[in-house]
Design an enzyme around this catalytic site. Structure first.
Site, PDB file in Angstrom:
ATOM      1  N   TYR A  23       0.788  -1.229   0.000  1.00  0.00           N
ATOM      2  CA  TYR A  23       0.000   0.000   0.000  1.00  0.00           C
ATOM      3  C   TYR A  23       0.823   1.283   0.000  1.00  0.00           C
ATOM      4  CZ  TYR A  23      -3.573  -3.376   1.199  1.00  0.00           C
ATOM      5  OH  TYR A  23      -4.409  -4.451   1.197  1.00  0.00           O
ATOM      6  N   HIS A 105      -8.647   1.941  -5.683  1.00  0.00           N
ATOM      7  CA  HIS A 105      -7.958   0.921  -4.891  1.00  0.00           C
ATOM      8  C   HIS A 105      -6.469   1.183  -5.042  1.00  0.00           C
ATOM      9  CE1 HIS A 105     -11.514  -1.481  -4.077  1.00  0.00           C
ATOM     10  NE2 HIS A 105     -11.858  -1.357  -5.346  1.00  0.00           N
TER      11      HIS A 105
END
Length: 161
Positions: A23, A105
């Site tokens: 991430y 996302h």
């Protein structure tokens, strides 16, 4: 000046600390500042909210829709995170805004295993960005704003092209 909502789902408050290999190292406040700088350049405003609770996200969104002082009219940028497969109530609340929707996302969720991860939000997205990391939020805002500008030029505010 268009006003956009940027909603962050479960665990995104942990960005920068949670699995940075997947991430990234940027925290949510860093990402929000980047989006705000982009919005300033576009002459827009972005209202931010993050929660790990679906009902809180829905309540916040309803509250913004009912806010006459700063009406939400540009669109919704949403990273549903852990609600991607099962956040049906949030999905309904986002659709009920009647606004253009960008789904973001950070990672490429379809690459997590042999079976693609289902995304119940895919079907409501006017803009869908996956795998662009933190830059995906800026791209989403620019894309939604561009769609709004195009619609205004055609004389039909907010209509999808």
């Amino acid at each position: 000046m268009p006003v956009y909502a940027m909603l962050q789902g479960p665990n995104l408050n942990r960005l920068g600390r949670r699995d940075p290999a997947r991430y990234g190292h940027r925290t949510l406040p860093h990402i929000q500042r980047d989006v705000d700088e982009c919005a300033d350049g576009l002459g827009a405003t972005v209202l931010h909210f993050q929660s790990s609770h679906e009902g809180d996200l829905i309540d916040w969104l309803h509250g913004r829709q009912d806010d006459e002082a700063l009406p939400l009219d540009g669109g919704v940028i949403l990273n549903p995170a852990g609600l991607t497969r099962a956040g049906w109530s949030l999905r309904t609340a986002v659709v009920d805004t009647g606004l253009p929707v960008a789904i973001v996302h950070l990672s490429e969720l379809h690459s997590y295993g042999p079976e693609p991860e289902p995304d119940i939000f895919l079907g409501i997205a006017n803009v869908y960005i996956a795998g662009a990391g933190w830059r995906g939020y800026r791209l989403a805002l620019e894309a939604l704003h561009g769609r709004s500008e195009d619609a205004r030029r055609r004389g039909s505010p907010g209509s999808p092209s």
